[in-house]
Design an enzyme around this catalytic site. Structure first.
Site, PDB file in Angstrom:
ATOM      1  N   MET A  84       0.019   7.761   2.740  1.00  0.00           N
ATOM      2  CA  MET A  84       0.682   7.338   3.980  1.00  0.00           C
ATOM      3  C   MET A  84       1.773   6.316   3.694  1.00  0.00           C
ATOM      4  O   MET A  84       2.933   6.488   4.078  1.00  0.00           O
ATOM      5  CB  MET A  84      -0.360   6.750   4.942  1.00  0.00           C
ATOM      6  CG  MET A  84      -1.356   7.761   5.461  1.00  0.00           C
ATOM      7  SD  MET A  84      -0.677   8.813   6.756  1.00  0.00           S
ATOM      8  CE  MET A  84      -0.732   7.712   8.157  1.00  0.00           C
ATOM      9  N   GLY A  85       1.425   5.235   3.014  1.00  0.00           N
ATOM     10  CA  GLY A  85       2.390   4.173   2.780  1.00  0.00           C
ATOM     11  C   GLY A  85       3.601   4.610   1.983  1.00  0.00           C
ATOM     12  O   GLY A  85       4.729   4.194   2.258  1.00  0.00           O
ATOM     13  N   GLU A 125     -10.206  13.736  18.287  1.00  0.00           N
ATOM     14  CA  GLU A 125      -9.982  14.672  17.186  1.00  0.00           C
ATOM     15  C   GLU A 125     -11.306  15.269  16.688  1.00  0.00           C
ATOM     16  O   GLU A 125     -11.385  16.468  16.394  1.00  0.00           O
ATOM     17  CB  GLU A 125      -9.278  13.946  16.048  1.00  0.00           C
ATOM     18  CG  GLU A 125      -9.058  14.770  14.788  1.00  0.00           C
ATOM     19  CD  GLU A 125      -8.578  13.899  13.644  1.00  0.00           C
ATOM     20  OE1 GLU A 125      -9.218  13.918  12.580  1.00  0.00           O
ATOM     21  OE2 GLU A 125      -7.565  13.185  13.826  1.00  0.00           O
ATOM     22  N   LYS A 150      -5.937   4.156  18.793  1.00  0.00           N
ATOM     23  CA  LYS A 150      -6.027   5.078  17.662  1.00  0.00           C
ATOM     24  C   LYS A 150      -7.484   5.485  17.396  1.00  0.00           C
ATOM     25  O   LYS A 150      -7.767   6.625  17.022  1.00  0.00           O
ATOM     26  CB  LYS A 150      -5.427   4.429  16.409  1.00  0.00           C
ATOM     27  CG  LYS A 150      -5.530   5.266  15.122  1.00  0.00           C
ATOM     28  CD  LYS A 150      -4.911   6.650  15.271  1.00  0.00           C
ATOM     29  CE  LYS A 150      -4.654   7.340  13.945  1.00  0.00           C
ATOM     30  NZ  LYS A 150      -5.734   7.313  12.966  1.00  0.00           N
ATOM     31  N   GLY A 173      -0.433  11.015  11.844  1.00  0.00           N
ATOM     32  CA  GLY A 173       0.590  11.905  11.305  1.00  0.00           C
ATOM     33  C   GLY A 173       0.216  12.470   9.958  1.00  0.00           C
ATOM     34  O   GLY A 173       0.693  13.529   9.566  1.00  0.00           O
ATOM     35  N   GLY A 194       0.847  -1.196   0.000  1.00  0.00           N
ATOM     36  CA  GLY A 194       0.000   0.000   0.000  1.00  0.00           C
ATOM     37  C   GLY A 194       0.872   1.232   0.000  1.00  0.00           C
ATOM     38  O   GLY A 194       1.506   1.550   1.008  1.00  0.00           O
ATOM     39  N   LEU A 195       0.925   1.913  -1.145  1.00  0.00           N
ATOM     40  CA  LEU A 195       1.865   3.028  -1.308  1.00  0.00           C
ATOM     41  C   LEU A 195       1.140   4.330  -1.614  1.00  0.00           C
ATOM     42  O   LEU A 195       1.579   5.127  -2.432  1.00  0.00           O
ATOM     43  CB  LEU A 195       2.855   2.692  -2.432  1.00  0.00           C
ATOM     44  CG  LEU A 195       3.644   1.397  -2.245  1.00  0.00           C
ATOM     45  CD1 LEU A 195       4.447   1.073  -3.497  1.00  0.00           C
ATOM     46  CD2 LEU A 195       4.558   1.485  -1.024  1.00  0.00           C
ATOM     47  N   GLY A 196       0.023   4.536  -0.932  1.00  0.00           N
ATOM     48  CA  GLY A 196      -0.695   5.792  -1.082  1.00  0.00           C
ATOM     49  C   GLY A 196      -0.004   6.912  -0.334  1.00  0.00           C
ATOM     50  O   GLY A 196       1.207   6.857  -0.077  1.00  0.00           O
ATOM     51  N   ASN A 242      -8.853   9.326  17.414  1.00  0.00           N
ATOM     52  CA  ASN A 242      -9.599   9.998  16.354  1.00  0.00           C
ATOM     53  C   ASN A 242     -10.945  10.518  16.853  1.00  0.00           C
ATOM     54  O   ASN A 242     -11.440  11.534  16.369  1.00  0.00           O
ATOM     55  CB  ASN A 242      -9.790   9.060  15.168  1.00  0.00           C
ATOM     56  CG  ASN A 242      -8.534   8.934  14.333  1.00  0.00           C
ATOM     57  OD1 ASN A 242      -7.435   9.142  14.826  1.00  0.00           O
ATOM     58  ND2 ASN A 242      -8.688   8.596  13.069  1.00  0.00           N
TER      59      ASN A 242
END
Length: 300
Positions: A11-12, A178, A171, A122, A7-9, A175
């Protein structure tokens, strides 16, 4: 260390780059060949499939997932369970429901595979500032992956918070908090904006960053947004939710914990998506019927 990133979106991809900056080797895979190409340009080894990715790693293998929660996470873990070996580790760094993470950890344990749920915060700033990491799972597996955790997190920004599921639970609540913080800033600035004092909201957001008890990174980001668009005219007030607020409220109900702020913040997001509120129509009609209060007709 050497690990795989699936997964290289937004974030990744950034996490892959940050790991490499700290000297770690990353084998990168994404269904998008373009995303894999971008990762290889920064030094990662590209993989054409999950099988290829696993084949490029040495035991004990570590495979980190940054894929959408739900079915995609399930199918990816199921495929990896058939490819990995006893002692290997899967890290789910996405926003999965903590109960799903507990179930997934139990499922892969039958293959001798260890599972870590890693709450990751982050956003797009994580590449430069680091990611706050909340990790749940077996201590031995955490110790194996810890060099990567420390590379991704800023100093004091990572912790092993508990057993399987604890990372994503923490987490989730993060959120939920948040939601309330964003709602409070939104309400406050709307009140400022609606006053007859002709206030400079950019200036106020600016000074509140220094010495004020409401100063925060979120306020700094709001100031940055207003600096680009002082009246926020280019932004439609339509607010999505990615699920964690709902899950936090569900957990609160299961624990009999009152959570009115988080609940109101979530329902306000729902209201933001309505072009016209039918509920408001009902209220206006009733006020007209019982009190003769004027109503505004459609188009007026």
């Amino acid at each position: 260390m050497k690990l795989g990133m699936v997964g290289l979106g937004r974030m990744g991809g950034n996490m892959t780059a940050r790991l490499q900056r700290s000297g770690h080797e990353v084998v990168a895979f994404d269904p998008s060949p373009d995303a894999v190409s971008r990762a290889t340009e920064t030094g990662a080894s590209g993989a054409s499939s999950l099988e290829d990715l696993v084949g490029q790693l040495e035991a004990p293998r570590v495979v980190w997932l940054m894929v959408p929660a739900g079915e995609i996470t399930d199918s990816t873990i199921a495929t990896l369970a058939g490819l990995l070996s006893d002692g290997d580790v899967i890290v789910d760094g996405g926003n999965s429901h903590y109960k799903d993470s507990i179930s997934r950890g139990e499922a892969v344990a039958h293959y001798g595979i260890r599972f870590l749920d890693c709450g990751t915060s982050g956003g797009i700033w994580g590449l430069a500032n680091g990611y706050c990491l909340m990790v749940g799972g077996d201590a031995d597996a955490v110790a194996l992956v810890e060099p990567a955790f420390r590379a991704l997190a800023p100093e004091d920004g990572y912790a092993h918070v508990g057993r399987s599921g604890a990372g994503h639970f923490t987490k989730m609540v993060h959120n939920g908090i948040e939601y309330g913080l964003l709602a409070a800033y939104g309400e406050g600035f709307e009140i400022l904006n609606g006053s007859d004092f002709d206030l400079d909201l950019l200036e106020i957001a600016g000074i509140w960053r220094y010495g004020s008890v409401v100063r925060s990174w979120l306020l700094e980001l709001l100031h940055d947004a207003m600096d680009k668009d002082p009246s926020l005219e280019k932004i439609r007030g339509y607010v999505e939710d990615s699920g964690e607020g709902r899950w936090t409220i569900e957990a609160a109900m299961e624990e009999n914990v009152p959570a009115p702020i988080t609940s109101t913040a979530l329902f306000n997001r729902f209201a933001s998506r309505q072009e016209e509120s039918f509920s408001a129509k009902v209220i206006a009609a009733l006020r007209n019927e019982f009190g003769g209060h004027a109503v505004k007709e459609e188009g007026s």
